[in-house]
Design a protein around this motif. Structure first.
Motif, PDB file in Angstrom:
ATOM      1  N   GLY A  21      86.640  61.629 108.574  1.00 43.51           N
ATOM      2  CA  GLY A  21      86.757  60.741 109.722  1.00 43.51           C
ATOM      3  C   GLY A  21      86.247  59.335 109.458  1.00 43.51           C
ATOM      4  N   ALA A  22      85.438  59.164 108.425  1.00 43.19           N
ATOM      5  CA  ALA A  22      84.851  57.851 108.141  1.00 43.19           C
ATOM      6  C   ALA A  22      85.721  57.008 107.224  1.00 43.19           C
ATOM      7  N   ILE A  23      86.797  57.569 106.710  1.00 40.30           N
ATOM      8  CA  ILE A  23      87.680  56.821 105.820  1.00 40.30           C
ATOM      9  C   ILE A  23      88.606  55.973 106.681  1.00 40.30           C
ATOM     10  N   PRO A  24      88.576  54.629 106.527  1.00 37.24           N
ATOM     11  CA  PRO A  24      89.337  53.754 107.431  1.00 37.24           C
ATOM     12  C   PRO A  24      90.838  54.004 107.416  1.00 37.24           C
ATOM     13  N   GLY A  25      91.436  54.315 106.303  1.00 38.28           N
ATOM     14  CA  GLY A  25      92.876  54.480 106.219  1.00 38.28           C
ATOM     15  C   GLY A  25      93.402  55.741 106.870  1.00 38.28           C
ATOM     16  N   LEU A  26      92.523  56.634 107.281  1.00 38.70           N
ATOM     17  CA  LEU A  26      92.966  57.907 107.849  1.00 38.70           C
ATOM     18  C   LEU A  26      92.881  57.938 109.370  1.00 38.70           C
ATOM     19  N   GLN A  27      92.692  56.811 110.002  1.00 34.21           N
ATOM     20  CA  GLN A  27      92.593  56.778 111.451  1.00 34.21           C
ATOM     21  C   GLN A  27      93.977  56.932 112.075  1.00 34.21           C
ATOM     22  N   ASN A  28      94.066  57.775 113.077  1.00 33.39           N
ATOM     23  CA  ASN A  28      95.294  57.946 113.846  1.00 33.39           C
ATOM     24  C   ASN A  28      95.149  57.248 115.180  1.00 33.39           C
ATOM     25  N   TYR A  29      96.278  56.797 115.720  1.00 34.82           N
ATOM     26  CA  TYR A  29      96.310  56.109 117.000  1.00 34.82           C
ATOM     27  C   TYR A  29      97.176  56.903 117.963  1.00 34.82           C
ATOM     28  N   SER A  30      96.755  56.966 119.207  1.00 34.71           N
ATOM     29  CA  SER A  30      97.555  57.635 120.239  1.00 34.71           C
ATOM     30  C   SER A  30      98.766  56.774 120.563  1.00 34.71           C
ATOM     31  N   LEU A  31      99.626  57.309 121.394  1.00 28.64           N
ATOM     32  CA  LEU A  31     100.820  56.578 121.800  1.00 28.64           C
ATOM     33  C   LEU A  31     100.447  55.279 122.519  1.00 28.64           C
ATOM     34  N   ALA A  32      99.470  55.352 123.407  1.00 36.48           N
ATOM     35  CA  ALA A  32      99.044  54.155 124.145  1.00 36.48           C
ATOM     36  C   ALA A  32      98.393  53.134 123.213  1.00 36.48           C
ATOM     37  N   GLU A  33      97.566  53.604 122.278  1.00 41.65           N
ATOM     38  CA  GLU A  33      96.921  52.694 121.329  1.00 41.65           C
ATOM     39  C   GLU A  33      97.947  52.039 120.412  1.00 41.65           C
ATOM     40  N   ALA A  34      98.919  52.828 119.960  1.00 42.09           N
ATOM     41  CA  ALA A  34      99.967  52.279 119.091  1.00 42.09           C
ATOM     42  C   ALA A  34     100.783  51.228 119.833  1.00 42.09           C
ATOM     43  N   ALA A  35     101.091  51.487 121.091  1.00 41.75           N
ATOM     44  CA  ALA A  35     101.853  50.522 121.885  1.00 41.75           C
ATOM     45  C   ALA A  35     101.059  49.232 122.051  1.00 41.75           C
ATOM     46  N   ARG A  43     106.453  53.266 126.876  1.00 43.75           N
ATOM     47  CA  ARG A  43     107.745  53.889 127.176  1.00 43.75           C
ATOM     48  C   ARG A  43     108.752  53.649 126.043  1.00 43.75           C
ATOM     49  N   PHE A  44     108.671  52.462 125.398  1.00 44.91           N
ATOM     50  CA  PHE A  44     109.560  52.161 124.278  1.00 44.91           C
ATOM     51  C   PHE A  44     109.333  53.165 123.140  1.00 44.91           C
ATOM     52  N   LEU A  45     108.072  53.440 122.836  1.00 45.81           N
ATOM     53  CA  LEU A  45     107.762  54.407 121.778  1.00 45.81           C
ATOM     54  C   LEU A  45     108.213  55.812 122.179  1.00 45.81           C
ATOM     55  N   GLU A  46     107.989  56.173 123.440  1.00 49.51           N
ATOM     56  CA  GLU A  46     108.408  57.492 123.915  1.00 49.51           C
ATOM     57  C   GLU A  46     109.921  57.654 123.815  1.00 49.51           C
ATOM     58  N   ASP A  47     110.667  56.627 124.240  1.00 48.54           N
ATOM     59  CA  ASP A  47     112.129  56.711 124.251  1.00 48.54           C
ATOM     60  C   ASP A  47     112.721  56.745 122.851  1.00 48.54           C
ATOM     61  N   ASN A  48     112.057  56.122 121.885  1.00 53.01           N
ATOM     62  CA  ASN A  48     112.597  56.019 120.524  1.00 53.01           C
ATOM     63  C   ASN A  48     111.855  56.890 119.527  1.00 53.01           C
ATOM     64  N   LEU A  49     111.102  57.849 119.990  1.00 56.40           N
ATOM     65  CA  LEU A  49     110.251  58.658 119.121  1.00 56.40           C
ATOM     66  C   LEU A  49     111.034  59.391 118.035  1.00 56.40           C
ATOM     67  N   LYS A  50     112.252  59.814 118.325  1.00 52.21           N
ATOM     68  CA  LYS A  50     113.043  60.546 117.328  1.00 52.21           C
ATOM     69  C   LYS A  50     113.415  59.679 116.137  1.00 52.21           C
ATOM     70  N   GLU A  51     113.515  58.364 116.343  1.00 47.78           N
ATOM     71  CA  GLU A  51     113.898  57.450 115.259  1.00 47.78           C
ATOM     72  C   GLU A  51     112.695  56.787 114.598  1.00 47.78           C
ATOM     73  N   LEU A  52     111.507  56.964 115.151  1.00 48.82           N
ATOM     74  CA  LEU A  52     110.317  56.279 114.635  1.00 48.82           C
ATOM     75  C   LEU A  52     109.468  57.217 113.788  1.00 48.82           C
ATOM     76  N   PRO A  53     108.853  56.677 112.734  1.00 48.41           N
ATOM     77  CA  PRO A  53     107.928  57.506 111.951  1.00 48.41           C
ATOM     78  C   PRO A  53     106.674  57.800 112.779  1.00 48.41           C
ATOM     79  N   GLY A  58     100.369  69.449 116.956  1.00 49.30           N
ATOM     80  CA  GLY A  58     100.485  70.265 118.159  1.00 49.30           C
ATOM     81  C   GLY A  58     101.470  69.589 119.089  1.00 49.30           C
ATOM     82  N   ALA A  59     101.046  69.319 120.307  1.00 46.93           N
ATOM     83  CA  ALA A  59     101.903  68.602 121.254  1.00 46.93           C
ATOM     84  C   ALA A  59     101.607  67.112 121.255  1.00 46.93           C
ATOM     85  N   ALA A  60     100.534  66.715 120.565  1.00 49.99           N
ATOM     86  CA  ALA A  60     100.122  65.309 120.569  1.00 49.99           C
ATOM     87  C   ALA A  60     100.904  64.503 119.539  1.00 49.99           C
TER      88      ALA A  60
END
Length: 106
Positions: A21-35, A43-53, A58-60
């Motif tokens: 968890g302390a390695i900077p390059g391994l941090q993940n961002y939630s959908l809201a943080e990424a937006a 909503r843009f990320l949600e709508d285009n999630l199939k085309e985005l890396p 799990g469900a997150a």
């Protein structure tokens, strides 16, 4: 002993090696943080999630820095022929340069 438990014990024995968890390059961002980082609506990320890396844990949905950079590059807009006109044009002589008509005073 499994490989994962061996690597955890090795990491605990070496005080100079940071935990996962302390390695900077391994941090993940939630959908809201990424937006927020991409300056777009969630909503843009949600709508285009199939085309985005992205990562699906799990469900997150999560994004890391590399995926955010890739998304930025996917939607980068560059004008056609940008910069080619200046590169291909011959240099002007100083005597040929004149102010535009808007700048000329009468």
């Amino acid at each position: 002993m499994s490989l994962a438990s061996q690597s955890i014990k090795t990491a605990e024995m070496l005080p100079g090696i940071p935990r996962l968890g302390a390695i900077p390059g391994l941090q993940n961002y939630s959908l809201a943080e990424a937006a927020e980082l991409l300056r777009c609506f969630p909503r843009f990320l949600e709508d285009n999630l199939k085309e985005l890396p992205h990562q699906k844990i799990g469900a997150a949905v999560a994004f890391d820095a590399d995926e955010l950079l890739e998304i930025k590059n996917l939607f980068r807009v560059r004008p056609a022929g940008a910069g080619t006109a200046l590169r291909d044009a011959p240099p002007l002589a100083l005597a040929d340069i004149a102010p535009s008509r808007r700048r000329q005073r009468v």
